[in-house]
Each structure stands twice: as C-alpha cells, then as structure tokens.
Design a protein around this motif. Structure first.
Motif, PDB file in Angstrom:
ATOM      1  N   GLN A 148       0.423  22.138  50.211  1.00  0.00           N
ATOM      2  CA  GLN A 148       1.177  21.082  49.404  1.00  0.00           C
ATOM      3  C   GLN A 148       2.412  21.874  49.602  1.00  0.00           C
ATOM      4  OE1 GLN A 148      -2.459  21.275  47.243  1.00  0.00           O
ATOM      5  NE2 GLN A 148      -1.926  19.649  46.287  1.00  0.00           N
ATOM      6  N   GLY A 149       2.577  23.280  49.787  1.00  0.00           N
ATOM      7  CA  GLY A 149       3.826  23.856  48.964  1.00  0.00           C
ATOM      8  C   GLY A 149       4.310  24.625  51.037  1.00  0.00           C
ATOM      9  N   GLN A 197       7.980  18.885  55.105  1.00  0.00           N
ATOM     10  CA  GLN A 197       8.539  18.138  54.363  1.00  0.00           C
ATOM     11  C   GLN A 197       8.795  15.908  53.650  1.00  0.00           C
ATOM     12  OE1 GLN A 197      12.086  19.750  51.569  1.00  0.00           O
ATOM     13  NE2 GLN A 197      13.123  18.416  52.651  1.00  0.00           N
ATOM     14  N   LYS A 226       6.307  20.025  49.711  1.00  0.00           N
ATOM     15  CA  LYS A 226       7.318  20.051  49.072  1.00  0.00           C
ATOM     16  C   LYS A 226       7.626  21.653  49.842  1.00  0.00           C
ATOM     17  CE  LYS A 226      10.539  21.021  45.620  1.00  0.00           C
ATOM     18  NZ  LYS A 226      10.955  21.341  44.571  1.00  0.00           N
ATOM     19  N   VAL A 253      10.822  25.350  49.891  1.00  0.00           N
ATOM     20  CA  VAL A 253      11.256  25.363  48.881  1.00  0.00           C
ATOM     21  C   VAL A 253      12.412  27.097  50.209  1.00  0.00           C
ATOM     22  CG1 VAL A 253      12.016  27.745  46.883  1.00  0.00           C
ATOM     23  CG2 VAL A 253      10.122  24.957  47.054  1.00  0.00           C
ATOM     24  N   ALA A 290      14.424  22.462  49.082  1.00  0.00           N
ATOM     25  CA  ALA A 290      15.095  23.434  47.307  1.00  0.00           C
ATOM     26  C   ALA A 290      15.468  24.625  47.715  1.00  0.00           C
ATOM     27  CB  ALA A 290      14.014  23.000  46.653  1.00  0.00           C
ATOM     28  N   LEU A 310       5.942  27.727  42.939  1.00  0.00           N
ATOM     29  CA  LEU A 310       5.910  26.564  43.934  1.00  0.00           C
ATOM     30  C   LEU A 310       4.466  26.164  42.685  1.00  0.00           C
ATOM     31  CD1 LEU A 310       6.728  24.613  45.485  1.00  0.00           C
ATOM     32  CD2 LEU A 310       6.772  25.243  47.680  1.00  0.00           C
ATOM     33  N   GLU A 327       4.880  24.686  39.778  1.00  0.00           N
ATOM     34  CA  GLU A 327       5.331  23.191  40.011  1.00  0.00           C
ATOM     35  C   GLU A 327       4.594  22.046  40.500  1.00  0.00           C
ATOM     36  OE1 GLU A 327       9.198  23.915  42.156  1.00  0.00           O
ATOM     37  OE2 GLU A 327       8.963  21.295  42.780  1.00  0.00           O
ATOM     38  N   LEU A 328       3.976  22.841  41.593  1.00  0.00           N
ATOM     39  CA  LEU A 328       2.928  21.904  42.112  1.00  0.00           C
ATOM     40  C   LEU A 328       1.772  21.435  40.935  1.00  0.00           C
ATOM     41  CD1 LEU A 328       3.177  22.841  45.583  1.00  0.00           C
ATOM     42  CD2 LEU A 328       4.203  20.877  44.696  1.00  0.00           C
TER      43      LEU A 328
END
Ligand code: SIN
Length: 321
Positions: free
Chosen positions: A240-241, A264, A269, A271, A290, A304, A307-308
């Motif tokens: 997921q990230g 992306q 996501k 970073v 990001a 992250l 954040e997620l």
C-alpha cells in the motif's frame, strides 16, 4: 524536591546481552539478562530514585515486532497517565532503537520524558557501557522540563526525530545528524544545547490498537543498475505504500523511477527520501513523489504506515528549535 517514581521498561538488546567470555564484545547473545539483575549490578544503584521495573520483552531488536511495539506503547501510556510517575526509561537494542523512538513519539506524544537507552557491549563485558547509559538515562528521565521521546547513549541526548545509529561498533554509535544532539549528560547533570522538541498534543490510541492491521509499506533503495522489478512484485502483492530511499538530493535510477510512477498511478502512495546519512531532500516544483520532510527511510516508513492508517503524524519540521 519530592521524588516521584521512575519506570524502567526492559525490552532486551545488547544491554541485556551475555557472552561466554568477558573479553568477547561481539560474540554474545543479546536479550538474556533481566532488568532487575542489570539494576542490581549498577554501581550506586539508581541514585536514590524509586524505580518501578517491568520486563516487557526480551528481544534482539533486529527482530522488533509490531506486537512488542503495541505492548510498549500501551505500558508507556499507562505509566505516563500516573501522577506518581516522573519519567520512563526503556532499555532497547541499538539496531532498531531509532524506529521505536520515532514510533513512540508518533503515537504516545509524551508530555513527560520517555528515554530510550542501550549498549554496544554486552552486560558481561569487562567494561560494559550499559550501566553508565542507564544512569544517564535516569538522569534525563528526572530532569526538570524534559519531555518527549529521546535516546541517551554515550552521554549524548538525541531527539526521536533525529536519532540514527551510525556506527557498527563504537560506544558512541548514534548521531543526530545536522540537527545535533539535544544535550549531554555529564556526571549526572544534563547540559542542554537546544530546546527539548516542541511538545505534541494527544496520542494516537487508534493506531496502537489497530497495529496488527497497519498497511504494508516497504522501503526500496535506488542504486546503480536498479530496476522496477521489486516495485512491480510488491505492487502485485498488494503493497500500500513505498518509501523510495533515493540517491543524493532525491534522484532515482530512471528504471526504478518508472516503476514507482506506475505504482503511484495504481494507487500506491510513494514517499521519497534520501539514502544519505545526513541532509534532507530539498523539494523542487513539479516533484512527482511526496517528500519525507527530512525523515530517514525507516522513520518515513513508520510515518507512511500511520498516514495510511489515517493517523495524523508528527513532522520533523514541527520540532526544529
Ligand atoms: C539489538 O539491537 O538488540 C542488538 C544489538 C545492540 O543492542 O547493539
């Protein structure tokens, strides 16, 4: 001055390590000696401070898990809420100390001091560094005005945002990079070089309770000959990230960058931070990904995940003096 309790939560590490011979500083097993035995061996004891101890885990911190983090955050919040507790010391392995420090700052946001400490030599060494580090950590935990999560090693106080293990062997194995340490501990006295990090409000209780369901976030490094293969494999697995540990000021191998752009576009996501030990990526207009806002790859990963998990995350920029 009335002396409130200090709490020591023990999690293992080299500070609790045991070797077959006292001359062996590297061939030991981490996480063997319990906290009460470590304190019993402390010359001068805890300096007269009433101390509550809990053996919360006994792990080599390379194996640190979300389960231990959840337990640790729970006990930290429990003791922080007690009016008779002045501060908390956590004994921890050096290898992932900076991750636990950032995690605890992010989710507990303590208004009292929470001081991680460690050692580079096992408890059985001829000249172990753990006892002095524990004494220094206790000095910080009862220092008036101290708050937030910090790390104390080799007489140096580092903030959770800046601390990073930078040496494989030396006793002074940590650095705060460009920010520099918060201060030093000298003969039991704290000498501040800058302000304590700005206190943050509240705590992220939901993130702690939901830690088993945190989104999967992986770190990908850019290097000579990098490709998109790992990124594509991770996206296929439902990552997921992604945190991209870029070269220099945020540059990425073109093949890896193409994979990250694809990821992306597929809803992952991304970073970007730097793989350099010091400095931060200076954002430019038109950046595709990001920015980690100065967080290292391992801390950007935690940020992250939070954040997620729709948790507001503390940013390093908030705490600059
Ligand atoms: C660990 O991180 O638990 C082992 C290494 C160390 O504490 O220095």
């Amino acid at each position: 001055m009335k002396r409130f309790n200090l709490v020591i939560l023990a999690t293992g590490g080299t500070i609790a390590g045991r070797a077959v011979s006292a001359g062996d500083n590297i061939g030991y097993t981490a996480a063997q000696v319990d906290i009460d035995h470590l304190l019993a061996a402390l010359p001068g004891g805890t300096g007269g401070w009433p101390v509550i101890t809990e053996q919360l885990a006994q792990v080599d911190s390379k194996d640190m898990s979300f389960a231990v983090w959840a337990k640790l955050a729970d006990r930290v919040n429990h003791f922080l809420a007690r009016g008779d507790v002045q501060g908390i010391v956590i004994t921890h392995g050096t290898d992932t100390l900076e991750e636990t420090a950032y995690f605890l700052q992010a989710v507990c946001r303590p208004a009292k001091p929470v001081v991680l400490t460690c050692a580079m030599r096992p408890a059985t060494a001829w000249a172990p560094d753990g006892p002095q580090n524990i004494r220094d950590a206790l000095a910080v935990a009862c220092h008036e005005g101290a708050h937030g999560v910090v790390a104390v090693c080799a007489g140096t106080v580092h903030s959770a945002f800046d601390v990073q293990k930078v040496h494989t062997y030396r006793l002074d194995a940590f650095s705060s990079g460009d920010a520099g340490p918060i201060g030093y501990v000298e003969e039991g006295q704290v000498r501040l070089l800058r302000n304590w990090p700005v206190a943050q409000e509240g705590k992220a209780q939901a993130a702690i309770e939901n830690i088993a369901n945190w989104p999967r976030v992986e770190i990908i490094m850019s290097y000579a000959g990098a490709s998109a293969a790992i990124v594509r494999a991770l996206v296929a697995q439902g990552v997921q990230g992604l945190v991209a540990a870029a070269t220099g000021n945020g540059t990425l191998h073109h093949a890896l960058e193409a994979g990250l752009i694809e990821a992306q576009a597929a809803g992952v996501k991304v970073v970007r931070c730097t793989r350099c030990a010091n400095g931060r990526v200076l954002p430019r207009a038109g950046d595709i990904f990001a920015d980690s806002e100065g967080l290292t790859p391992v801390k950007a990963r935690i940020a992250l995940m939070l954040e997620l998990s729709t948790c507001d995350i503390p940013r390093k920029t908030l705490v600059l003096p």
